[in-house]
Write a protein that holds these residues in place. Structure first.
Motif, PDB file in Angstrom:
ATOM      1  N   TYR A 456      92.485  35.260  51.341  1.00 17.04           N
ATOM      2  CA  TYR A 456      93.832  35.760  51.039  1.00 17.04           C
ATOM      3  C   TYR A 456      93.703  36.536  49.604  1.00 17.04           C
ATOM      4  O   TYR A 456      94.605  37.093  48.973  1.00 17.04           O
ATOM      5  N   GLY A 457      92.523  36.452  49.273  1.00 19.46           N
ATOM      6  CA  GLY A 457      92.355  37.224  47.812  1.00 19.46           C
ATOM      7  C   GLY A 457      92.982  36.400  46.626  1.00 19.46           C
ATOM      8  O   GLY A 457      93.491  37.335  45.651  1.00 19.46           O
ATOM      9  N   LEU A 458      92.964  35.304  46.403  1.00 22.25           N
ATOM     10  CA  LEU A 458      94.011  34.527  45.501  1.00 22.25           C
ATOM     11  C   LEU A 458      93.188  33.516  44.522  1.00 22.25           C
ATOM     12  O   LEU A 458      91.970  33.081  44.823  1.00 22.25           O
ATOM     13  N   VAL A 718      82.660  44.968  42.842  1.00 26.51           N
ATOM     14  CA  VAL A 718      83.391  46.039  43.200  1.00 26.51           C
ATOM     15  C   VAL A 718      83.816  46.878  42.151  1.00 26.51           C
ATOM     16  O   VAL A 718      84.068  46.733  41.013  1.00 26.51           O
ATOM     17  N   ASP A 719      83.517  48.126  42.465  1.00 32.59           N
ATOM     18  CA  ASP A 719      84.089  49.517  41.624  1.00 32.59           C
ATOM     19  C   ASP A 719      85.406  49.774  41.875  1.00 32.59           C
ATOM     20  O   ASP A 719      85.451  50.652  42.788  1.00 32.59           O
ATOM     21  N   ASN A 720      86.260  49.331  41.115  1.00 30.81           N
ATOM     22  CA  ASN A 720      87.572  49.529  41.499  1.00 30.81           C
ATOM     23  C   ASN A 720      88.236  50.730  40.977  1.00 30.81           C
ATOM     24  O   ASN A 720      89.232  50.765  40.795  1.00 30.81           O
ATOM     25  N   TYR A 728      92.086  46.327  43.963  1.00 31.50           N
ATOM     26  CA  TYR A 728      91.279  45.112  43.660  1.00 31.50           C
ATOM     27  C   TYR A 728      90.815  44.841  42.397  1.00 31.50           C
ATOM     28  O   TYR A 728      90.803  45.613  41.513  1.00 31.50           O
ATOM     29  N   ASP A 729      90.478  43.587  42.468  1.00 30.13           N
ATOM     30  CA  ASP A 729      89.757  43.304  40.979  1.00 30.13           C
ATOM     31  C   ASP A 729      88.243  43.688  41.019  1.00 30.13           C
ATOM     32  O   ASP A 729      88.001  44.511  41.958  1.00 30.13           O
ATOM     33  N   SER A 730      87.461  43.274  39.868  1.00 24.14           N
ATOM     34  CA  SER A 730      86.062  43.522  39.835  1.00 24.14           C
ATOM     35  C   SER A 730      85.251  42.971  40.988  1.00 24.14           C
ATOM     36  O   SER A 730      83.872  43.053  40.958  1.00 24.14           O
ATOM     37  N   SER A 731      85.745  42.044  41.499  1.00 23.10           N
ATOM     38  CA  SER A 731      84.914  41.275  42.518  1.00 23.10           C
ATOM     39  C   SER A 731      85.853  40.926  43.675  1.00 23.10           C
ATOM     40  O   SER A 731      86.931  41.137  43.795  1.00 23.10           O
ATOM     41  N   TYR A 732      85.141  40.889  44.793  1.00 26.54           N
ATOM     42  CA  TYR A 732      85.735  40.772  46.110  1.00 26.54           C
ATOM     43  C   TYR A 732      84.915  39.778  46.875  1.00 26.54           C
ATOM     44  O   TYR A 732      83.508  39.769  46.913  1.00 26.54           O
ATOM     45  N   PHE A 733      85.359  38.659  47.711  1.00 20.64           N
ATOM     46  CA  PHE A 733      84.816  37.894  48.451  1.00 20.64           C
ATOM     47  C   PHE A 733      84.722  38.284  50.024  1.00 20.64           C
ATOM     48  O   PHE A 733      85.935  38.369  50.843  1.00 20.64           O
ATOM     49  N   TYR A 744      71.400  50.736  48.669  1.00 20.22           N
ATOM     50  CA  TYR A 744      72.733  51.518  47.881  1.00 20.22           C
ATOM     51  C   TYR A 744      72.671  52.888  48.437  1.00 20.22           C
ATOM     52  O   TYR A 744      71.678  53.615  48.586  1.00 20.22           O
ATOM     53  N   LEU A 745      73.866  53.583  48.340  1.00 19.76           N
ATOM     54  CA  LEU A 745      73.934  55.150  48.388  1.00 19.76           C
ATOM     55  C   LEU A 745      73.414  55.506  47.047  1.00 19.76           C
ATOM     56  O   LEU A 745      73.657  54.975  46.082  1.00 19.76           O
ATOM     57  N   THR A 746      73.358  56.911  47.203  1.00 22.08           N
ATOM     58  CA  THR A 746      73.196  57.610  45.990  1.00 22.08           C
ATOM     59  C   THR A 746      74.378  57.462  44.982  1.00 22.08           C
ATOM     60  O   THR A 746      74.407  57.479  43.714  1.00 22.08           O
ATOM     61  N   ASN A 747      75.681  57.943  45.524  1.00 22.93           N
ATOM     62  CA  ASN A 747      76.838  57.664  45.035  1.00 22.93           C
ATOM     63  C   ASN A 747      77.810  56.937  45.922  1.00 22.93           C
ATOM     64  O   ASN A 747      77.476  57.119  47.028  1.00 22.93           O
ATOM     65  N   GLY A 748      78.899  56.579  45.418  1.00 24.02           N
ATOM     66  CA  GLY A 748      79.888  55.876  46.229  1.00 24.02           C
ATOM     67  C   GLY A 748      79.617  54.450  46.905  1.00 24.02           C
ATOM     68  O   GLY A 748      80.052  54.103  47.839  1.00 24.02           O
ATOM     69  N   ASN A 749      78.884  53.874  45.905  1.00 18.86           N
ATOM     70  CA  ASN A 749      78.626  52.300  46.284  1.00 18.86           C
ATOM     71  C   ASN A 749      80.015  51.622  45.628  1.00 18.86           C
ATOM     72  O   ASN A 749      80.071  51.216  44.588  1.00 18.86           O
ATOM     73  N   VAL A 750      80.921  51.183  46.447  1.00 16.20           N
ATOM     74  CA  VAL A 750      82.215  50.762  46.228  1.00 16.20           C
ATOM     75  C   VAL A 750      82.095  49.063  46.094  1.00 16.20           C
ATOM     76  O   VAL A 750      82.698  48.526  45.275  1.00 16.20           O
ATOM     77  N   VAL A 751      81.893  48.630  47.088  1.00 16.50           N
ATOM     78  CA  VAL A 751      81.549  47.136  47.096  1.00 16.50           C
ATOM     79  C   VAL A 751      80.007  46.878  47.564  1.00 16.50           C
ATOM     80  O   VAL A 751      79.621  47.296  48.650  1.00 16.50           O
ATOM     81  N   TYR A 752      79.467  45.716  46.754  1.00 18.16           N
ATOM     82  CA  TYR A 752      78.163  45.805  46.945  1.00 18.16           C
ATOM     83  C   TYR A 752      77.391  44.283  46.294  1.00 18.16           C
ATOM     84  O   TYR A 752      78.279  43.783  45.606  1.00 18.16           O
ATOM     85  N   LEU A 753      76.428  43.846  47.114  1.00 18.43           N
ATOM     86  CA  LEU A 753      75.846  42.768  46.595  1.00 18.43           C
ATOM     87  C   LEU A 753      74.849  43.071  45.411  1.00 18.43           C
ATOM     88  O   LEU A 753      74.099  43.863  45.579  1.00 18.43           O
ATOM     89  N   GLU A 754      75.119  42.397  44.230  1.00 23.05           N
ATOM     90  CA  GLU A 754      74.135  42.738  43.135  1.00 23.05           C
ATOM     91  C   GLU A 754      72.943  41.747  42.900  1.00 23.05           C
ATOM     92  O   GLU A 754      72.942  40.772  44.054  1.00 23.05           O
TER      93      GLU A 754
END
Length: 817
Positions: A456-458, A718-720, A728-733, A744-754
């Motif tokens: 639930y993103g809490l 997350v790139d919010n 969204y916040d800067s992280s997402y589960f 990774y895409l050249t551009n447009g990486n919105v949610v990703y594993l660092e």
């Protein structure tokens, strides 16, 4: 309770009654097992029993399906027990609080949760008949509840298909068409949801209506009747590891007791069976685990056959498996279950009471903060489960932080949600909220992580101390009065409730804007994605004020009124960064390469959650559709896209996107786009293992799970600032269901594993799988011409319960250009 056809019939004796009662074969006019019985005929037979045997059978219609078929529950017991049925139920539930003084065993038998596992409904009719006749002595101290068909829509879909396609007489050749269902098979319900995985999440109407009655009874024993592959022998309890740690020693032992009783009958008949394999008791949303986690003995019984078997089929070893055989096996285990429960009624009552009175959980409270809409969504689920909750007091709560994975304190207020484990449903609370389920075995049948704070993103902590609470919550402040003199109204964008609000406004022809930049106006700050509804945009809408007022009230939204579009900081309302939201026309691919379950999740999302129209385009005629009429095309996850998306289809898709279309590629469909001309998504390069070693055959399964991710939760970056992540916040589960990995895409990486984020915060992921997904894409957007392609590697709509992922999907529809 509401009763159907409860006609009083005076009978001289039970013996005379038994002689008068028609068997299923006599009532239906054909021998049971020689035809498949349609749902309305099953209903007829149960209504007949409730009419003729009204002193021992009560019939409850507890709801209807999406296709308006009735859902039934039959209460079967002795005449004396039926006469006192309500007092027996009430006395039984007192055991949850340490009281209660009943010696009756409560057994619930659930049939046909998977529609094309069709034998069980047939078996239910023979089982209830024999309970009322030759096995009536079991009912003296036992109340049996029978749900003859949990999934009538799926069952009738299969039965009707089979009747249309079977040979006459039926053909046992496995290659014959009657053994090969089409894409729209009968397993799932109307919306293609697997109801056997919905007990905890309650996304489907059948589950919601059933659980109301399940919670009124909380049976000592619950059996879910299934079918598996044609060549599999029968499976019954005891279950396989892993067992969830909340399952008691008695619950484990009683499964053995029941299993041994079944084995006695199967041995006498020379029938094959297996136990303690494959079907574990970990994931809480099954028809065996959920009842177990509510104090019962929950079990799955699996008969070989399923949708391939028809009325008869030749097995791999050359034997013939008939519907009559399958009925006999399910009928035998059903009666055997009631027999064991009857013999152990006192023990079942004593242990049920112990289950609810012995609570020694590590975490005493779960404290949660977050968006009010998300809190509301979670409390709605808790209410359906009869889970008690409270509201916080000013101060702090310290405990394990779901966000950081370490001990942390969070600030509490009267809007903080607090759920204690010190309550009747405390065990279920522990299971649904625990940060990480304990695994006794990493080889599991389903996902291994589901914790509700993540779903639930809490922002939450699990506290070893009981958190102070109050029982009431202050009412929400009313929104601004809507009148014609206001320049604009502003509201937030954080949740699915906000998405539903927007969806209805668009359908009511109210124009809405959203801001690509944060801004402040009249001293109040607003985040990216905030919705802006101006009088000027809607000047030609004569019902603007009335409609906006009604929709705002319906969704409980709070609108902030402003008399100007001149902001204190950020971008003014006339800026190019404040964009009109298009009323998009959406299509979704069905059939062909798409998974029925993944398709169903999207279909259900539009019709039952977002309430926004979607066109279903079948793969069979996709080539004949003019996609210029659609703004969005969704490709659900599936396994056959590489063969389906030919060079010509890919060329047409690229051209459509370039001309302004929006393609949402989900899960398996991305594989057909990876590395193809015009699509920048590509597989992650894997290091080749140059070392080879000799491994024993017996360890092959253990070796395979090193490359598996069995439904684990990962913390992502997350790139919010990107429209796909507004709200969204800067992280997402994310809930990751496999090891698919893309660069990774050249551009447009919105949610990703660092780097370093490839270890799950909850659930199991094998060592090789963890290495494979390091530094990979989860959600991304690629611009192509005037359109875009949105890649969803993980499924934000999985089984409809990952609430925090749904706004990502809404963003893909409305926010991404």
């Amino acid at each position: 309770m509401k009763k159907l056809l409860l006609l009083g019939i005076a009978l001289c004796s039970v013996l005379t009654f038994a002689q008068e009662l028609k068997s299923p074969s006599e009532f239906l006019g054909y021998q049971l097992g020689t035809q498949f019985t349609r749902h309305h005929e099953v209903v007829d037979y149960y209504q007949y029993l409730a009419s003729v045997a009204s002193d021992r059978v009560q019939l409850q219609e507890y709801g209807k399906t999406n296709e308006r078929r009735p859902l039934l529950l039959a209460y079967v017991s002795s005449a004396e027990n039926i006469q006192n049925i309500e007092s027996i139920r009430e006395e039984h539930l007192k055991d949850m609080n340490g009281g209660g003084d009943t010696s009756k065993a409560i057994v619930w038998l659930s049939y046909n949760v998977h529609g094309n596992e069709s034998v069980s409904t047939e078996a239910s009719m023979q089982t209830i008949y024999e309970l009322l006749t030759s096995k009536s002595d079991y009912l003296e101290n036992t109340v049996v509840l029978i749900d003859p068909c949990i999934n009538p829509d799926g069952r009738d879909r299969y039965v009707n298909w089979y009747n249309e396609n079977k040979n006459s007489p039926y053909n046992v050749d496995p290659n014959s068409k009657e053994h090969h269902e089409g894409w729209l098979n009968g397993r799932a319900n109307h919306y293609m949801f697997d109801l056997n995985r919905d007990w905890a999440w309650l996304t489907q109407i059948e589950s919601q209506q059933r659980l109301k009655f399940f919670n009124k009874w909380l049976p000592h024993v619950h059996v879910d009747f299934h079918e598996q592959g044609v060549d599999n022998p029968y499976y019954f309890a005891p279950a396989a590891e892993p067992f969830h740690e909340v399952i008691t020693d008695f619950q484990r032992d009683f499964q053995v007791t029941i299993g041994k009783n079944h084995a006695k009958y199967f041995d006498a008949n020379g029938w094959f069976y297996f136990t303690k394999e494959r079907f574990d008791l970990l994931y809480p949303s099954y028809g065996d685990t959920y009842p177990t986690m509510n104090g019962g003995i929950g079990m799955t019984y699996e008969q070989g056959g399923s949708g391939r078997a028809g009325l008869g089929i030749k097995t791999g070893i050359g034997d013939t498996l008939t519907l009559k055989d399958r009925i006999a096996h399910h009928h035998t285990t059903g009666l055997s279950t009631v027999e064991v429960a009857s013999k152990n009624a006192k023990k079942l009552n004593d242990e049920f009471k112990k289950f609810y009175t012995n609570k020694t959980f590590k975490y005493k409270s779960y404290a949660l903060n977050g968006d009010e809409d998300k809190i509301d969504a979670l409390t709605a689920l808790l209410q359906q489960h009869n889970i008690e909750y409270n509201w916080g007091k000013s101060g702090s709560a310290k405990g394990f932080s779901y966000t950081t994975g370490r001990t942390k304190s969070i600030r509490m207020s009267e809007k903080s949600l607090v759920v204690h484990t010190d309550q009747p449903k405390g065990t279920l609370v522990k299971v649904l909220f625990e940060p990480r389920a304990k695994l006794s075995d990493s080889v599991t049948y389903d996902i291994t992580a589901w914790s509700l704070p993540y779903a639930y993103g809490l922002d939450a902590v699990a506290s070893e101390a009981k958190v102070n609470t109050t029982s009431s919550l202050s009412a929400k402040a009313p929104g601004a009065t809507i009148d014609e003199d206001t320049y604009a109204y502003i509201t937030d964008w954080n949740s699915m409730n906000d998405a539903r609000f927007l969806a209805e406004l668009l359908q009511e022809k109210i124009r809405v804007r959203f801001s690509h930049k944060p801004f402040s106006i009249n001293g109040k700050s607003h985040e990216r994605g905030s919705l802006i509804i101006t009088k000027s945009d809607n000047k030609n809408n004569t019902d603007f004020v009335k409609t906006l007022s009604a929709v705002t009230k319906k969704h409980g939204k709070i609108l902030t009124a402003t008399q100007t579009g001149f902001v204190d900081s950020g971008k003014d309302f006339g800026s190019g960064f404040v964009q009109v939201i298009d009323d998009v026309k959406v299509a979704i691919l069905s059939g062909g390469p798409a998974s029925t379950l993944r398709f169903g999740e999207i279909w259900h999302f539009f019709e039952q959650q977002l309430h926004y129209p979607v066109a279903v385009i079948d793969a069979d005629y996709m080539n004949r559709v003019d996609f210029s009429e659609y703004d969005v095309l969704i490709l659900p996850g599936g396994w056959g896209y590489k063969g389906f998306l030919t060079k010509d289809k890919l060329r047409d898709l690229k051209e459509w996107v370039s001309n302004g279309g929006k393609l949402i590629a989900m899960n398996g469909s991305i594989k057909a786009l990876a590395g193809k001309d015009g699509f920048s998504v590509d597989y992650k390069e894997q290091e080749k293992d140059s070392t080879k070693s000799v491994r024993p055959f017996d360890g092959s399964e253990r070796e395979r799970i090193k490359s598996a991710i069995t439904g684990a939760i990962f913390k992502t970056k997350v790139d919010n600032t990107h429209p796909l992540a507004y709200g969204y916040d800067s992280s997402y589960f994310t809930l990751k269901l496999g090891d698919d990995s893309y660069e990774y895409l050249t551009n447009g990486n919105v949610v990703y594993l660092e780097e370093g984020q490839n270890k799950p915060v909850s659930g199991f992921a094998g060592s090789k799988a963890q290495a494979k997904i390091a530094k990979t894409l989860v959600y991304g957007v690629e611009n192509h011409g005037r359109g875009s392609v949105i890649y969803m590697v993980d499924n934000p709509l999985f089984r409809g319960f990952w609430e925090n992922g749904k706004l990502l999907f809404a963003n893909a529809l409305f926010m991404v250009n």
